[in-house]
Design a protein around this motif. Structure first.
Motif, short mmCIF file in Angstrom:
data_model
loop_
_atom_site.label_atom_id
_atom_site.label_comp_id
_atom_site.label_asym_id
_atom_site.label_seq_id
_atom_site.Cartn_x
_atom_site.Cartn_y
_atom_site.Cartn_z
N ARG A 76 69.42 -65.70 54.33
CA ARG A 76 68.51 -64.58 54.64
C ARG A 76 68.26 -64.50 56.13
NH1 ARG A 76 63.75 -64.56 53.82
NH2 ARG A 76 63.34 -66.71 53.20
N TRP A 77 68.01 -65.63 56.76
CA TRP A 77 67.77 -65.63 58.20
C TRP A 77 69.00 -65.11 58.96
CZ3 TRP A 77 66.07 -71.37 57.54
CH2 TRP A 77 64.76 -71.41 57.05
N MET A 78 70.18 -65.55 58.54
CA MET A 78 71.40 -65.14 59.24
C MET A 78 71.66 -63.64 59.09
SD MET A 78 72.25 -67.89 60.69
CE MET A 78 73.59 -67.07 61.53
N LEU A 79 71.42 -63.11 57.89
CA LEU A 79 71.71 -61.69 57.66
C LEU A 79 70.71 -60.78 58.35
CD1 LEU A 79 72.87 -61.68 53.92
CD2 LEU A 79 74.25 -61.79 56.00
N LYS A 80 69.57 -61.34 58.76
CA LYS A 80 68.57 -60.55 59.49
C LYS A 80 68.67 -60.77 61.00
CE LYS A 80 65.27 -60.30 55.67
NZ LYS A 80 63.91 -60.62 55.18
N GLN A 81 69.62 -61.58 61.39
CA GLN A 81 69.83 -61.87 62.80
C GLN A 81 70.32 -60.62 63.53
OE1 GLN A 81 73.43 -64.04 63.80
NE2 GLN A 81 72.19 -65.67 64.69
N ASN A 82 69.71 -60.32 64.67
CA ASN A 82 70.10 -59.11 65.41
C ASN A 82 71.44 -59.27 66.11
OD1 ASN A 82 67.80 -57.62 64.73
ND2 ASN A 82 66.60 -58.63 66.33
N GLN A 83 71.56 -60.30 66.92
CA GLN A 83 72.78 -60.48 67.69
C GLN A 83 72.99 -61.97 67.94
OE1 GLN A 83 74.99 -58.06 68.65
NE2 GLN A 83 76.30 -59.74 69.30
N PRO A 84 74.04 -62.57 67.36
CA PRO A 84 74.27 -64.00 67.60
C PRO A 84 74.68 -64.26 69.05
CG PRO A 84 76.13 -63.03 66.44
CD PRO A 84 75.06 -61.98 66.50
N ILE A 297 80.21 -58.33 39.62
CA ILE A 297 80.08 -58.96 40.94
C ILE A 297 78.82 -58.49 41.63
CG2 ILE A 297 81.06 -58.97 43.28
CD1 ILE A 297 83.83 -59.01 41.96
N ASN A 298 78.55 -57.19 41.57
CA ASN A 298 77.37 -56.63 42.23
C ASN A 298 76.08 -57.28 41.73
OD1 ASN A 298 76.13 -54.47 43.98
ND2 ASN A 298 75.23 -53.90 42.00
N ASP A 299 75.98 -57.52 40.42
CA ASP A 299 74.77 -58.13 39.87
C ASP A 299 74.64 -59.60 40.26
OD1 ASP A 299 73.91 -55.82 38.71
OD2 ASP A 299 74.73 -56.26 36.73
N LEU A 300 75.78 -60.25 40.53
CA LEU A 300 75.75 -61.66 40.89
C LEU A 300 75.83 -61.89 42.39
CD1 LEU A 300 78.07 -63.16 38.11
CD2 LEU A 300 75.58 -63.10 38.17
N THR A 301 75.67 -60.82 43.17
CA THR A 301 75.70 -60.92 44.63
C THR A 301 74.31 -61.20 45.17
OG1 THR A 301 77.63 -59.47 44.84
CG2 THR A 301 76.22 -59.69 46.78
N PHE A 302 74.21 -62.20 46.02
CA PHE A 302 72.94 -62.63 46.59
C PHE A 302 72.25 -61.48 47.31
CE2 PHE A 302 70.38 -64.50 50.01
CZ PHE A 302 69.63 -65.44 49.30
N ASN A 303 70.97 -61.26 46.97
CA ASN A 303 70.19 -60.19 47.58
C ASN A 303 69.25 -60.78 48.63
OD1 ASN A 303 68.59 -58.04 48.28
ND2 ASN A 303 67.80 -57.64 46.22
N PRO A 304 69.58 -60.65 49.92
CA PRO A 304 68.76 -61.27 50.97
C PRO A 304 67.40 -60.62 51.15
CG PRO A 304 70.44 -59.88 51.95
CD PRO A 304 70.72 -59.90 50.48
N ASN A 305 67.20 -59.47 50.54
CA ASN A 305 65.92 -58.77 50.68
C ASN A 305 64.88 -59.24 49.68
OD1 ASN A 305 66.92 -57.03 52.77
ND2 ASN A 305 68.02 -55.88 51.19
N THR A 306 65.29 -60.13 48.77
CA THR A 306 64.36 -60.68 47.78
C THR A 306 64.07 -62.12 48.13
OG1 THR A 306 65.25 -59.22 46.08
CG2 THR A 306 63.98 -61.10 45.32
N PHE A 307 62.84 -62.40 48.57
CA PHE A 307 62.48 -63.74 49.05
C PHE A 307 62.67 -64.78 47.95
CE2 PHE A 307 59.47 -67.20 49.82
CZ PHE A 307 59.73 -67.50 51.15
N HIS A 308 62.40 -64.40 46.71
CA HIS A 308 62.36 -65.39 45.63
C HIS A 308 63.66 -65.48 44.83
CE1 HIS A 308 58.20 -66.32 46.33
NE2 HIS A 308 57.87 -65.05 46.25
N THR A 309 64.76 -64.94 45.38
CA THR A 309 66.03 -65.13 44.68
C THR A 309 66.66 -66.45 45.13
OG1 THR A 309 68.05 -64.05 43.95
CG2 THR A 309 67.54 -63.97 46.31
#
Length: 545
Positions: A76-84, A297-309
């Motif tokens: 989640r942190w990585m996907l919200k990263q602006n610019q590495p 696949i879509n249903d089993l794809t990690f959702n970074p917008n859900t804190f509790h997944t």
């Protein structure tokens, strides 16, 4: 500023941004994510060695479970990263990258454990003391709860799932794996490059594994049940064939570990695939149309917008660059029913699942009824309407034993195990409400003169809550209604069928089990957050059944 405000400020100003200070956070997500998965996979492959060297098996399992949740936070942190800061890793050795990944994942794991404390504190379950002078925040478990029951149910759940896992056709799979292994070119890793992915569909073990999935994945539903984009038959087919192929990779890693040591480059390598490549691969593995495979696949794809997944229920990870990362080692370990149920409840399919839950509960209630209907001297009632004082009540199951002059009133809760503190809080409240409801039933039944044609005046009245699976949540000492899972209940029924078949005997056995629990001792655990320390209570097992 109140103590509560100070804790909240610490949470937002220190805890929730601590990850940016880790070296590996400065790299691109397409560098970080596969290394996180590899670190988990390599650690899991060391499980047996850790236990052989004196680590407690249960503690190792809990740590690995926390690591899985930690991966989710890191992603989640990585996907919200602006610019590495860094994309080029040519100046870093694989060893250095692995060490940075382990350090980052270590914080993700610690953050997960701390986050559980903050959630339970914010919901009023736990109390906390904030000390600016000592730079500590200490969380306290509430009094009046049986915490041993949490760990007992964790152990029971693991035991039940191991029985299910060992019922897979392992002998047939491993016999075929011996042949598949011959196609692997060990001079040219990774393993995945040498796998004939569609071979599983024609294997001898696949029909056996598919039949097992019919017992595990929604056994209450017809195989034509639709999940918007795929049906249940296709879902079972998808999981069975993915497991067959991914478990082969895990099995091969174990073979290589035993022969060549733990640091072999083949081991724990995640797959890197574009979305199109992954959908094509899934279609090849399963024989399903690409559109169907993509929907699953879509249903089993990690959702970074859900804190509790968690990656334990959504194990396919999609980076913002459009690359999928899949760790076969991880996928093949996940308990399929928990994964699928969790994924559906966290994603867009929740409304579909909610529509099916009543049917699922009905089927399980019928199964409970069938388990008791043949007990001699018992009269069972399924969802019987009982009128009293202008009111109507509908207990899920009523057991009447005229010989013993007693009644047992049962309610069934189709809960899935919690994966987050918020879900623990919800389950705790639901169990409390369920026990109060059972108590109210008991009071009403004590005033009734008849059930059906049976005079029940003066009968002893018991109550019981049954959950679908063992629930590892704290149980308030104020709850005096026994709570047990469906499988354990059926086992208890089977144990008394050959005897008198007394409800008194059944309840005595259930109560006696409480006296043979594992014994857990609390201890304080500290997790550092910069200059601060979070102090929390954990438990270790000191006596086992």
């Amino acid at each position: 500023m109140t103590e509560q405000q100070k804790i909240r400020k610490f949470e937002s100003d220190i805890l929730d941004i601590a990850h940016i200070n880790y070296e590996f956070y400065q790299y691109s997500e397409d560098v970080v994510i596969p290394y996180l998965l590899q670190v988990y996979g390599d650690t899991e492959r060391h499980r047996d060695n850790l236990i052989a060297n004196g680590q407690d098996a249960q503690n190792v399992s809990i740590y690995l479970s926390n690591m899985i949740h930690g991966i989710g936070h890191c992603i989640r942190w990585m996907l919200k990263q602006n610019q590495p800061l860094y994309r080029d890793i040519s100046d870093e050795s694989p060893r250095q990258l692995q060490e940075m990944a382990a350090d980052f994942l270590g914080w993700g794991t610690g953050y997960h454990m701390i986050a559980q404390e903050f959630v339970t504190w914010s919901r009023g379950i736990k109390t906390a003391i904030f000390s600016e002078e000592n730079k500590t925040i200490t969380f306290f478990n509430p009094e009046g709860y049986n915490y041993s029951s949490v760990y007992d149910n964790q152990l029971l759940y693991v035991k039940q799932m191991q029985v299910v896992y060992y019922s897979y056709p392992h002998k047939e799979m491993e016999s075929e794996y011996e042949e598949w292994l011959k196609d692997i070119d060990f001079s040219s890793p990774p393993i995945a490059n040498h796998i004939d992915w569609d071979r599983g569909r024609d294997s001898k073990s696949y029909p056996l594994l598919y039949r097992k999935m019919c017992e595990i994945l929604f056994p209450e539903l017809e195989e034509c049940t639709e999940f918007d984009g795929y049906n249940l038959r296709q879902l079972r087919q998808f999981y069975a064939l993915f497991f067959l192929n991914f478990h082969f990779i895990r099995w091969t890693e174990a073979v290589l570990d035993s022969k060549s040591g733990k640091n072999l480059s083949f081991g724990s390598n995640p797959l890197y695939l574009s979305t199109t490549q992954f959908e094509n691969l899934a279609s090849t593995i399963t024989g399903l149309p690409k559109k169907v495979a993509a929907a699953i696949i879509n249903d089993l794809t990690f959702n970074p917008n859900t804190f509790h997944t968690s990656v334990s229920i959504q194990p396919f990870i999609l980076s913002s660059s459009g690359t999928y990362y899949i760790l076969p080692n991880l996928f093949s370990q996940l308990e399929p029913s928990r994964m699928i149920l969790g994924a559906l409840n966290k994603g867009s399919k929740k409304k579909i699942y909610d529509k099916l839950i009543n049917l699922i509960e009905k089927c399980n209630l019928n199964e409970l009824y069938n388990s008791v209907k043949d007990v001699s001297s018992w009269t069972p009632y399924l969802e019987k309407m009982v009128k009293f004082g202008g009111k109507q009540i509908h207990p899920d199951l009523i057991l009447v034993n005229s010989d013993d002059r007693c009644i047992c009133i049962i309610d069934y809760k189709h809960f899935i195990g919690p994966i987050s503190a918020s879900e623990v809080d919800y389950k705790m409240n639901e169990l409390k409400k369920g026990s109060i409801q059972i108590k109210n039933y008991i009071e009403l039944f004590r005033k009734l003169s008849k059930i059906g044609t049976t005079n029940i005046e003066g009968f002893a009245t018991y109550g019981l809550l049954i959950t679908h699976k063992p629930l590892p949540v704290p149980i308030s000492d104020n709850i005096d209604i026994p709570i047990l899972d469906m499988l354990t209940f059926k086992q208890k029924i089977a144990s008394i069928k050959d005897g008198k078949g007394s409800i008194n005997e059944l309840m005595r056995i259930i109560e006696d089990d409480k006296n043979h629990e594992n014994v857990f001792t609390p201890f304080e655990n500290e997790i550092k957050v910069g200059e601060w320390k979070i102090i929390r209570s954990q438990h270790k097992i000191t006596q086992s059944e």
